[in-house]
Design an enzyme around this catalytic site. Structure first.
Site, PDB file in Angstrom:
ATOM      1  N   SER A 153       0.851  -1.185   0.000  1.00 37.40           N
ATOM      2  CA  SER A 153       0.000   0.000   0.000  1.00 37.40           C
ATOM      3  C   SER A 153       0.887   1.235   0.000  1.00 37.40           C
ATOM      4  O   SER A 153       1.992   1.212   0.562  1.00 37.40           O
ATOM      5  CB  SER A 153      -0.871  -0.003   1.258  1.00 37.40           C
ATOM      6  N   TYR A 166      -0.660  -0.867   9.842  1.00 38.04           N
ATOM      7  CA  TYR A 166      -0.892  -1.255   8.441  1.00 38.04           C
ATOM      8  C   TYR A 166       0.338  -0.928   7.590  1.00 38.04           C
ATOM      9  O   TYR A 166       0.781  -1.736   6.768  1.00 38.04           O
ATOM     10  CB  TYR A 166      -2.124  -0.490   7.969  1.00 38.04           C
ATOM     11  N   LYS A 170       2.614  -3.504   5.523  1.00 31.68           N
ATOM     12  CA  LYS A 170       2.677  -3.375   4.064  1.00 31.68           C
ATOM     13  C   LYS A 170       4.115  -3.183   3.573  1.00 31.68           C
ATOM     14  O   LYS A 170       4.459  -3.633   2.492  1.00 31.68           O
ATOM     15  CB  LYS A 170       1.782  -2.218   3.608  1.00 31.68           C
TER      16      LYS A 170
HETATM   17  P1  NAI Z   1     -11.812  -5.502   1.026  1.00 33.82           P
HETATM   18  O1  NAI Z   1     -12.045  -5.224   2.459  1.00 33.82           O
HETATM   19  O2  NAI Z   1     -12.860  -5.106   0.044  1.00 33.82           O
HETATM   20  O3  NAI Z   1     -11.484  -7.041   0.793  1.00 33.82           O
HETATM   21  C1  NAI Z   1     -10.585  -7.734   1.629  1.00 33.82           C
HETATM   22  C2  NAI Z   1     -11.055  -9.172   1.745  1.00 33.82           C
HETATM   23  O4  NAI Z   1     -10.093  -9.882   2.538  1.00 33.82           O
HETATM   24  C3  NAI Z   1     -12.405  -9.291   2.447  1.00 33.82           C
HETATM   25  O5  NAI Z   1     -13.316 -10.017   1.649  1.00 33.82           O
HETATM   26  C4  NAI Z   1     -12.068 -10.025   3.739  1.00 33.82           C
HETATM   27  O6  NAI Z   1     -13.106 -10.897   4.204  1.00 33.82           O
HETATM   28  C5  NAI Z   1     -10.811 -10.788   3.353  1.00 33.82           C
HETATM   29  N1  NAI Z   1     -10.011 -11.147   4.539  1.00 33.82           N
HETATM   30  C6  NAI Z   1      -9.680 -10.356   5.576  1.00 33.82           C
HETATM   31  N2  NAI Z   1      -8.974 -11.040   6.482  1.00 33.82           N
HETATM   32  C7  NAI Z   1      -8.822 -12.295   5.995  1.00 33.82           C
HETATM   33  C8  NAI Z   1      -8.154 -13.455   6.463  1.00 33.82           C
HETATM   34  N3  NAI Z   1      -7.511 -13.465   7.643  1.00 33.82           N
HETATM   35  N4  NAI Z   1      -8.164 -14.571   5.692  1.00 33.82           N
HETATM   36  C9  NAI Z   1      -8.814 -14.575   4.504  1.00 33.82           C
HETATM   37  N5  NAI Z   1      -9.494 -13.513   4.021  1.00 33.82           N
HETATM   38  C10 NAI Z   1      -9.476 -12.374   4.750  1.00 33.82           C
HETATM   39  O7  NAI Z   1     -10.416  -4.777   0.670  1.00 33.82           O
HETATM   40  P2  NAI Z   1      -9.786  -4.314  -0.733  1.00 33.82           P
HETATM   41  O8  NAI Z   1      -9.895  -2.853  -0.821  1.00 33.82           O
HETATM   42  O9  NAI Z   1     -10.285  -5.150  -1.841  1.00 33.82           O
HETATM   43  O10 NAI Z   1      -8.241  -4.622  -0.456  1.00 33.82           O
HETATM   44  C11 NAI Z   1      -7.563  -5.739  -0.986  1.00 33.82           C
HETATM   45  C12 NAI Z   1      -6.090  -5.599  -0.658  1.00 33.82           C
HETATM   46  O11 NAI Z   1      -5.572  -4.409  -1.240  1.00 33.82           O
HETATM   47  C13 NAI Z   1      -5.806  -5.514   0.846  1.00 33.82           C
HETATM   48  O12 NAI Z   1      -4.609  -6.204   1.134  1.00 33.82           O
HETATM   49  C14 NAI Z   1      -5.611  -4.031   1.053  1.00 33.82           C
HETATM   50  O13 NAI Z   1      -4.838  -3.762   2.189  1.00 33.82           O
HETATM   51  C15 NAI Z   1      -4.931  -3.638  -0.236  1.00 33.82           C
HETATM   52  N6  NAI Z   1      -5.043  -2.228  -0.553  1.00 33.82           N
HETATM   53  C16 NAI Z   1      -6.251  -1.687  -0.902  1.00 33.82           C
HETATM   54  C17 NAI Z   1      -6.344  -0.345  -1.189  1.00 33.82           C
HETATM   55  C18 NAI Z   1      -7.605   0.266  -1.670  1.00 33.82           C
HETATM   56  O14 NAI Z   1      -7.545   1.437  -2.109  1.00 33.82           O
HETATM   57  N7  NAI Z   1      -8.740  -0.437  -1.633  1.00 33.82           N
HETATM   58  C19 NAI Z   1      -5.175   0.550  -1.048  1.00 33.82           C
HETATM   59  C20 NAI Z   1      -3.950  -0.130  -0.735  1.00 33.82           C
HETATM   60  C21 NAI Z   1      -3.904  -1.470  -0.483  1.00 33.82           C
END
Ligand code: NAI
Length: 304
Positions: A153, A166, A170
């Site tokens: 991130s 976080y 990251k």
């Molecule tokens: P989101 O919250 O929409 O999806 C994350 C998914 O991971 C959820 O479905 C959740 O149930 C699952 N999850 C959480 N803990 C878990 C575990 N212990 N085991 C298995 N599944 C688990 O988040 P999003 O936005 O799609 O983010 C995806 C990745 O991208 C994350 O790693 C996030 O940190 C990273 N990211 C996202 C950004 C953004 O702008 N949305 C910015 C920078 C990084």
């Protein structure tokens, strides 16, 4: 040139039940990959669990004519990591691609952050990548092929208010990639790190509402799919993406300055007097391993 396809390949996508991970799973399936849709189905802060997140995406893939299997394990335990990889091997007999994407947030300013806030975030993002990647690598080394993605991130790469836990996790992934890429390159295992930006439940109360469409998760997946392609031989790189912009971020070293002669003591004042040169990144260089840093010290280390 031929389209990029993943026929015959098996991809594991963690946290694929929502947001950006869901899009990776759907897009890989559209191009022929069989998918392990892993998702623990937790709330944004990591609480609770539900099978429906992964199940819904598996159904979406099957409706498109693709092949997918759901897995509900947490990435943050060794047992969970092994089960996630085993789910792919049991269902489809191989693992070619692993996208470590699962994530949670526990945002708080540093002085208010609890040990639990720290541990939870580190365990999902950083330890989670270890728990799932280690069994994947065990298989990929034998197979002589693999494509792995870590999800970082800009919070870690550059900083963000209220996200010390976080950001640490990251940036930890960047360190993990930097070392691991050296261990596995000879097995045709390529590892890259992506810092995506997308409208998702993770960011919907951070980004302004008009970003919902422009920052759709879809805009990140083309780069990630390219990095997962057989033809992509790039490894150890960090990319930032969002809204259809793709760029590279890199750690670089400035040329620095040699002081003393590697035997006399160096005064603090010499550092002060050379500080402009020490902090300069003019003509900066990237390095493929920590050992390369010794090149700057060569004038001091060579026998006189
Ligand atoms: P989101 O919250 O929409 O999806 C994350 C998914 O991971 C959820 O479905 C959740 O149930 C699952 N999850 C959480 N803990 C878990 C575990 N212990 N085991 C298995 N599944 C688990 O988040 P999003 O936005 O799609 O983010 C995806 C990745 O991208 C994350 O790693 C996030 O940190 C990273 N990211 C996202 C950004 C953004 O702008 N949305 C910015 C920078 C990084």
């Amino acid at each position: 040139m031929a389209d990029i396809r993943f026929d015959g390949r098996v991809a594991v996508v963690t946290g694929a039940g929502a947001g950006i991970g869901r899009i990776y799973a759907l897009e890989l399936a559209k191009r022929g990959a069989k998918i392990v849709v892993n998702d623990l189905g937790v709330a944004r802060d990591g609480s609770g669990s539900s099978r429906s997140a992964a199940e819904v995406v598996v159904e979406e893939i099957k409706k498109m004519g693709g092949k997918a299997v759901a897995n509900y394990d947490s990435v943050s335990t060794m047992e969970g990591g092994k089960n996630i990889i085993k789910a792919g091997l049991d269902a489809f007999g191989r693992i070619d691609i692993l996208i470590n994407n699962a994530g949670i947030l526990r945002d708080k300013t540093f002085h208010k952050m609890t040990e639990d806030d720290w541990d939870m975030v580190i365990s999902v993002h950083l330890k989670g990548a270890f728990c799932v990647t280690q069994p994947a690598i065990a298989y990929m080394r034998e197979a002589g092929y693999g494509r792995i993605i870590f999800t970082s991130s800009t919070s870690g790469l550059y900083g963000n208010f209220g996200q010390v836990n976080y950001a640490a996790a990251k940036m930890g992934l960047v360190g993990m990639m930097n070392a691991l890429k050296l261990e596995v390159a000879k097995y045709d295992i390529m590892i890259n790190t992506i810092a995506p930006n997308a409208w998702s439940r993770m960011t919907q109360d951070i980004f302004p509402p008009e970003f919902e469409q422009r920052m759709a998760p879809q805009f990140n997946s083309p780069l990630v799919l390219y990095l997962c392609a057989e033809e992509c031989k790039h490894t150890g790189m960090i990319f930032v993406s969002g809204a259809g912009w793709f760029g590279r971020t890199a750690l670089v070293s400035g040329n620095g300055v040699c002081t003393g002669n590697a035997s006399r003591e160096i005064a603090v004042e010499e550092v002060r007097d050379n500080f402009d040169k020490i902090i300069s990144i003019e003509g900066a260089t990237m390095h493929n391993s920590g050992a390369e840093i010794f090149q700057y010290m060569t004038p001091l280390l060579s026998p006189k």
